[in-house]
Motif scaffolding. Sequence first.
Motif, PDB file in Angstrom:
ATOM      1  N   TRP A 151     -10.374   5.738   0.923  1.00  0.00           N
ATOM      2  CA  TRP A 151     -10.239   4.352   0.497  1.00  0.00           C
ATOM      3  C   TRP A 151      -8.887   3.779   0.869  1.00  0.00           C
ATOM      4  O   TRP A 151      -8.787   2.606   1.294  1.00  0.00           O
ATOM      5  CB  TRP A 151     -10.479   4.230  -1.010  1.00  0.00           C
ATOM      6  CG  TRP A 151     -11.875   4.602  -1.398  1.00  0.00           C
ATOM      7  CD1 TRP A 151     -12.287   5.700  -2.091  1.00  0.00           C
ATOM      8  CD2 TRP A 151     -13.060   3.866  -1.079  1.00  0.00           C
ATOM      9  NE1 TRP A 151     -13.647   5.729  -2.231  1.00  0.00           N
ATOM     10  CE2 TRP A 151     -14.163   4.593  -1.619  1.00  0.00           C
ATOM     11  CE3 TRP A 151     -13.306   2.672  -0.400  1.00  0.00           C
ATOM     12  CZ2 TRP A 151     -15.472   4.163  -1.501  1.00  0.00           C
ATOM     13  CZ3 TRP A 151     -14.622   2.240  -0.285  1.00  0.00           C
ATOM     14  CH2 TRP A 151     -15.676   2.972  -0.822  1.00  0.00           C
ATOM     15  N   MET A 152      -7.827   4.548   0.726  1.00  0.00           N
ATOM     16  CA  MET A 152      -6.494   4.066   1.105  1.00  0.00           C
ATOM     17  C   MET A 152      -6.390   3.864   2.625  1.00  0.00           C
ATOM     18  O   MET A 152      -5.796   2.894   3.104  1.00  0.00           O
ATOM     19  CB  MET A 152      -5.435   5.057   0.635  1.00  0.00           C
ATOM     20  CG  MET A 152      -5.262   5.105  -0.864  1.00  0.00           C
ATOM     21  SD  MET A 152      -4.713   3.523  -1.564  1.00  0.00           S
ATOM     22  CE  MET A 152      -3.065   3.400  -0.839  1.00  0.00           C
ATOM     23  N   ILE A 153      -7.002   4.800   3.356  1.00  0.00           N
ATOM     24  CA  ILE A 153      -7.021   4.667   4.821  1.00  0.00           C
ATOM     25  C   ILE A 153      -7.789   3.401   5.222  1.00  0.00           C
ATOM     26  O   ILE A 153      -7.360   2.647   6.100  1.00  0.00           O
ATOM     27  CB  ILE A 153      -7.652   5.907   5.474  1.00  0.00           C
ATOM     28  CG1 ILE A 153      -6.786   7.143   5.208  1.00  0.00           C
ATOM     29  CG2 ILE A 153      -7.836   5.701   6.976  1.00  0.00           C
ATOM     30  CD1 ILE A 153      -7.434   8.450   5.617  1.00  0.00           C
ATOM     31  N   SER A 154      -8.909   3.162   4.554  1.00  0.00           N
ATOM     32  CA  SER A 154      -9.715   1.979   4.854  1.00  0.00           C
ATOM     33  C   SER A 154      -8.942   0.698   4.545  1.00  0.00           C
ATOM     34  O   SER A 154      -8.981  -0.270   5.325  1.00  0.00           O
ATOM     35  CB  SER A 154     -11.015   2.004   4.044  1.00  0.00           C
ATOM     36  OG  SER A 154     -11.781   3.149   4.359  1.00  0.00           O
ATOM     37  N   LEU A 155      -8.238   0.667   3.424  1.00  0.00           N
ATOM     38  CA  LEU A 155      -7.456  -0.526   3.065  1.00  0.00           C
ATOM     39  C   LEU A 155      -6.356  -0.798   4.082  1.00  0.00           C
ATOM     40  O   LEU A 155      -6.058  -1.955   4.402  1.00  0.00           O
ATOM     41  CB  LEU A 155      -6.848  -0.351   1.665  1.00  0.00           C
ATOM     42  CG  LEU A 155      -7.819  -0.448   0.489  1.00  0.00           C
ATOM     43  CD1 LEU A 155      -7.090  -0.145  -0.816  1.00  0.00           C
ATOM     44  CD2 LEU A 155      -8.437  -1.845   0.435  1.00  0.00           C
ATOM     45  N   ALA A 156      -5.744   0.279   4.590  1.00  0.00           N
ATOM     46  CA  ALA A 156      -4.660   0.119   5.577  1.00  0.00           C
ATOM     47  C   ALA A 156      -5.171  -0.464   6.894  1.00  0.00           C
ATOM     48  O   ALA A 156      -4.384  -0.997   7.679  1.00  0.00           O
ATOM     49  CB  ALA A 156      -3.982   1.468   5.836  1.00  0.00           C
ATOM     50  N   ILE A 157      -6.473  -0.367   7.126  1.00  0.00           N
ATOM     51  CA  ILE A 157      -7.070  -0.926   8.349  1.00  0.00           C
ATOM     52  C   ILE A 157      -7.752  -2.258   8.074  1.00  0.00           C
ATOM     53  O   ILE A 157      -7.574  -3.235   8.817  1.00  0.00           O
ATOM     54  CB  ILE A 157      -8.085   0.066   8.963  1.00  0.00           C
ATOM     55  CG1 ILE A 157      -7.413   1.408   9.254  1.00  0.00           C
ATOM     56  CG2 ILE A 157      -8.698  -0.510  10.236  1.00  0.00           C
ATOM     57  CD1 ILE A 157      -6.234   1.317  10.189  1.00  0.00           C
ATOM     58  N   ALA A 200      -1.713   6.445   8.452  1.00  0.00           N
ATOM     59  CA  ALA A 200      -2.458   6.356   7.197  1.00  0.00           C
ATOM     60  C   ALA A 200      -3.242   7.642   6.932  1.00  0.00           C
ATOM     61  O   ALA A 200      -3.288   8.136   5.801  1.00  0.00           O
ATOM     62  CB  ALA A 200      -3.411   5.158   7.245  1.00  0.00           C
ATOM     63  N   VAL A 201      -3.858   8.198   7.979  1.00  0.00           N
ATOM     64  CA  VAL A 201      -4.589   9.454   7.841  1.00  0.00           C
ATOM     65  C   VAL A 201      -3.653  10.579   7.423  1.00  0.00           C
ATOM     66  O   VAL A 201      -3.957  11.376   6.521  1.00  0.00           O
ATOM     67  CB  VAL A 201      -5.303   9.809   9.162  1.00  0.00           C
ATOM     68  CG1 VAL A 201      -5.836  11.235   9.114  1.00  0.00           C
ATOM     69  CG2 VAL A 201      -6.447   8.836   9.427  1.00  0.00           C
ATOM     70  N   ALA A 202      -2.492  10.654   8.071  1.00  0.00           N
ATOM     71  CA  ALA A 202      -1.546  11.733   7.783  1.00  0.00           C
ATOM     72  C   ALA A 202      -0.916  11.589   6.400  1.00  0.00           C
ATOM     73  O   ALA A 202      -0.679  12.579   5.710  1.00  0.00           O
ATOM     74  CB  ALA A 202      -0.453  11.749   8.846  1.00  0.00           C
ATOM     75  N   LEU A 237       0.822  -1.216   0.000  1.00  0.00           N
ATOM     76  CA  LEU A 237       0.000   0.000   0.000  1.00  0.00           C
ATOM     77  C   LEU A 237       0.855   1.265   0.000  1.00  0.00           C
ATOM     78  O   LEU A 237       0.345   2.359  -0.252  1.00  0.00           O
ATOM     79  CB  LEU A 237      -0.934   0.014   1.212  1.00  0.00           C
ATOM     80  CG  LEU A 237      -2.059  -1.017   1.220  1.00  0.00           C
ATOM     81  CD1 LEU A 237      -2.830  -0.957   2.531  1.00  0.00           C
ATOM     82  CD2 LEU A 237      -3.003  -0.806   0.047  1.00  0.00           C
ATOM     83  N   GLY A 238       2.151   1.110   0.307  1.00  0.00           N
ATOM     84  CA  GLY A 238       3.049   2.268   0.326  1.00  0.00           C
ATOM     85  C   GLY A 238       3.053   3.025   1.637  1.00  0.00           C
ATOM     86  O   GLY A 238       3.509   4.176   1.691  1.00  0.00           O
ATOM     87  N   LEU A 239       2.551   2.404   2.695  1.00  0.00           N
ATOM     88  CA  LEU A 239       2.504   3.078   3.998  1.00  0.00           C
ATOM     89  C   LEU A 239       3.886   3.117   4.627  1.00  0.00           C
ATOM     90  O   LEU A 239       4.592   2.099   4.686  1.00  0.00           O
ATOM     91  CB  LEU A 239       1.536   2.345   4.935  1.00  0.00           C
ATOM     92  CG  LEU A 239       1.297   3.032   6.289  1.00  0.00           C
ATOM     93  CD1 LEU A 239       0.418   4.258   6.100  1.00  0.00           C
ATOM     94  CD2 LEU A 239       0.638   2.060   7.269  1.00  0.00           C
ATOM     95  N   GLU A 240       4.272   4.293   5.080  1.00  0.00           N
ATOM     96  CA  GLU A 240       5.533   4.408   5.800  1.00  0.00           C
ATOM     97  C   GLU A 240       5.429   3.723   7.168  1.00  0.00           C
ATOM     98  O   GLU A 240       4.342   3.551   7.706  1.00  0.00           O
ATOM     99  CB  GLU A 240       5.908   5.884   5.974  1.00  0.00           C
ATOM    100  CG  GLU A 240       6.208   6.590   4.654  1.00  0.00           C
ATOM    101  CD  GLU A 240       6.687   8.010   4.875  1.00  0.00           C
ATOM    102  OE1 GLU A 240       7.171   8.315   5.970  1.00  0.00           O
ATOM    103  OE2 GLU A 240       6.556   8.824   3.941  1.00  0.00           O
TER     104      GLU A 240
END
Length: 365
Positions: free
Chosen positions: A262-268, A254-256, A220-223
Amino acid sequence: MQSEGNGKNGQAATRVRKEHFWLMTICLLILAMVAIAMVLHYTQTIMIPFVLSIFIVSLVSPLLDYQVIKLKFNRTMAVCITLLVVLTVIVATCLAVSEAVQTVVSTVKPYMDSVETFTDKVFVQFEEWGLDLSQDSVMEELRKKIPNLVTDTFDTVMGFVSSFVLVSIFVIFLLSGRNPHVIRKGVYADIDNGIRRYIGTKVIISSITGVLVYIILRVLGLELAAVFGMLAFLLNFIPSVGSIIATFLPLPVAVAQFQNFWMISLAIVLPGAVQMTVGNVIEPKLLGRGLDLHPVTVLMALAFWGLLWGVAGMFLAVPITAVIRIVLMQFDTLQPVGRLLSGELPGSSDTGEKSAKGEAERRAG
């Protein structure tokens, strides 16, 4: 008629004596639990590393036994090799946790600007919906709470890391005092086998969970994906509650970072799906009956040991409670309490027979 009345009176007197006996037993157990809890809380600095070292030795003792019995190594050499393996894992874990905490601390401030931008949009949306919230007061509270939260977490982790020095000392003495040629039977064997199986299975399952969470967040590319993968591994040792915490931990980042619903939802949602699948499908199949504790017992144990020993107590709650149950089942008087921990209500003959049969099968296995 008179003999009939005497018989009923005798039965009533016997029932009253049994009730008095059980009331006295329950009262003594409560008093003993309170006294023991006070002692354990007062001595937690020593007792937490000691209990943790017992579980570690129980997990690695087959390695020591294999070296001495199968490979014919000298006992001193086998102890040194086993100890080296344990210390390597402990040091690697401590370094990884310390690095993860430092990474989180160093990235908190840069993310605050992104959080403020996102919250501006959220408050604008609230105003459109007719909700009047004070944005300045909320952001001020966030600025105060987040650094304190990070500092408290860092202090907790560093305290946990420093306790590993005592753990290492206890492990050295426990391994040195172990005789691989002694065949262990009875309650000691039940405790040793049950705890070893539980901890070993938990390590494997937690590793799988941590790796999958890392891969998902990385894709997802999350740091800080590696940090959250490690936290998922560690928190998976806390039943039920740990997986929920690990699922929502990436939310602030994810929020920041994404500022996209949608990306925030996928990260959760995706890590949460992994946690649910592993915890509810794979883990029960690998553990089977496991430690034979009811889910309510597990939650109560988490609350009790968490209150007593904090975060470390939550990690150790399940194996400690399982050991207590095994010990209780060795005494006829205390068996109803042991069955109660596995979810069997007193007075049910069917559950008692099933419990006795299960105990016999487990020991035979």
